[in-house]
Design a protein around this motif. Structure first.
Motif, short mmCIF file in Angstrom:
data_model
loop_
_atom_site.label_atom_id
_atom_site.label_comp_id
_atom_site.label_asym_id
_atom_site.label_seq_id
_atom_site.Cartn_x
_atom_site.Cartn_y
_atom_site.Cartn_z
N VAL A 6 -92.00 25.89 51.93
CA VAL A 6 -92.57 26.29 53.23
C VAL A 6 -92.14 25.29 54.30
O VAL A 6 -91.77 25.68 55.42
CB VAL A 6 -94.11 26.40 53.15
N THR A 7 -92.15 24.01 53.97
CA THR A 7 -91.72 22.99 54.93
C THR A 7 -90.24 23.13 55.25
O THR A 7 -89.83 23.04 56.42
CB THR A 7 -92.02 21.58 54.37
N ILE A 8 -89.41 23.37 54.26
CA ILE A 8 -87.97 23.53 54.48
C ILE A 8 -87.68 24.76 55.32
O ILE A 8 -86.87 24.71 56.26
CB ILE A 8 -87.22 23.57 53.13
N ILE A 9 -88.36 25.88 55.02
CA ILE A 9 -88.16 27.11 55.81
C ILE A 9 -88.63 26.89 57.25
O ILE A 9 -87.95 27.29 58.20
CB ILE A 9 -88.89 28.29 55.14
N SER A 10 -89.77 26.22 57.42
CA SER A 10 -90.28 25.92 58.76
C SER A 10 -89.30 25.03 59.51
O SER A 10 -89.06 25.22 60.70
CB SER A 10 -91.64 25.24 58.67
N LEU A 11 -88.73 24.06 58.80
CA LEU A 11 -87.75 23.16 59.42
C LEU A 11 -86.53 23.94 59.89
O LEU A 11 -86.07 23.75 61.03
CB LEU A 11 -87.34 22.08 58.42
N ILE A 12 -86.02 24.82 59.06
CA ILE A 12 -84.84 25.62 59.43
C ILE A 12 -85.15 26.47 60.66
O ILE A 12 -84.34 26.53 61.61
CB ILE A 12 -84.38 26.49 58.24
N ILE A 13 -86.31 27.11 60.68
CA ILE A 13 -86.69 27.94 61.82
C ILE A 13 -86.79 27.10 63.09
O ILE A 13 -86.28 27.50 64.15
CB ILE A 13 -88.01 28.68 61.53
N LEU A 14 -87.42 25.93 63.00
CA LEU A 14 -87.56 25.07 64.18
C LEU A 14 -86.21 24.55 64.68
O LEU A 14 -85.97 24.50 65.88
CB LEU A 14 -88.49 23.91 63.87
N VAL A 15 -85.31 24.19 63.75
CA VAL A 15 -83.98 23.72 64.15
C VAL A 15 -83.21 24.84 64.85
O VAL A 15 -82.57 24.63 65.89
CB VAL A 15 -83.20 23.17 62.94
N LEU A 16 -83.27 26.06 64.29
CA LEU A 16 -82.58 27.19 64.91
C LEU A 16 -83.16 27.52 66.28
O LEU A 16 -82.41 27.78 67.23
CB LEU A 16 -82.64 28.42 63.99
N CYS A 17 -84.48 27.51 66.40
CA CYS A 17 -85.11 27.75 67.70
C CYS A 17 -84.69 26.70 68.71
O CYS A 17 -84.40 27.01 69.87
CB CYS A 17 -86.63 27.76 67.56
N ASN A 18 -84.65 25.45 68.28
CA ASN A 18 -84.24 24.38 69.17
C ASN A 18 -82.79 24.58 69.64
O ASN A 18 -82.48 24.40 70.82
CB ASN A 18 -84.39 23.03 68.48
#
Length: 132
Positions: free
Chosen positions: A110-122
């Motif tokens: 969940v943390t890794i998926i959240s990280l990927i989503i946040l990096v892409l959004c950024n």
């Protein structure tokens, strides 16, 4: 001679900083502090851990730079550190309420998926700002 003395002082300072960090970690994980959720004490101990380890890393920077490939890894982690900080909190309450290995195995993806989503959004936001 002067360089040797400075290196010894840095070495002693580094050991002292690691010792302070270890003491703060032990104190923070003691049942008295953990069970009572002492906000001020917990925050001060966390600040002690963060500060002493941060200064230790800065002191040992030249050592880490000499390791092959570590520089690029550290730069990459530094580039996503804010997103990683935000991503780890998303499921942290879930993990605190359910502390078991199964939940740790859920927390990590969940943390890794959240990280990927946040990096892409950024990246999307930064690209839109560059165009304007």
């Amino acid at each position: 001679f002067i360089v040797k003395v400075e290196y010894q002082e840095i070495l002693r300072g580094g050991v002292l900083l690691l010792l302070v960090a270890c003491i703060c970690i032990v104190l923070k994980k003691m049942p008295y502090v953990e069970n009572r959720e002492l906000g001020i004490a917990d925050t001060l101990l966390q600040m002690g851990i963060t500060y002493s380890l941060g200064v230790w890393i800065l002191l040992k920077r030249s050592f880490f730079e000499k390791l092959p490939g570590i520089g690029s890894v550290l730069v990459w982690i530094g580039g996503i550190s804010y997103e990683l900080y935000l991503a780890h909190v998303i499921a942290l309450d879930y993990l605190k309420e359910n502390p078991s290995m199964i939940h740790v195995c859920v927390y990590s993806p969940v943390t890794i998926i959240s990280l990927i989503i946040l990096v892409l959004c950024n990246r999307v936001i930064m690209n839109k700002q560059k165009r304007c």
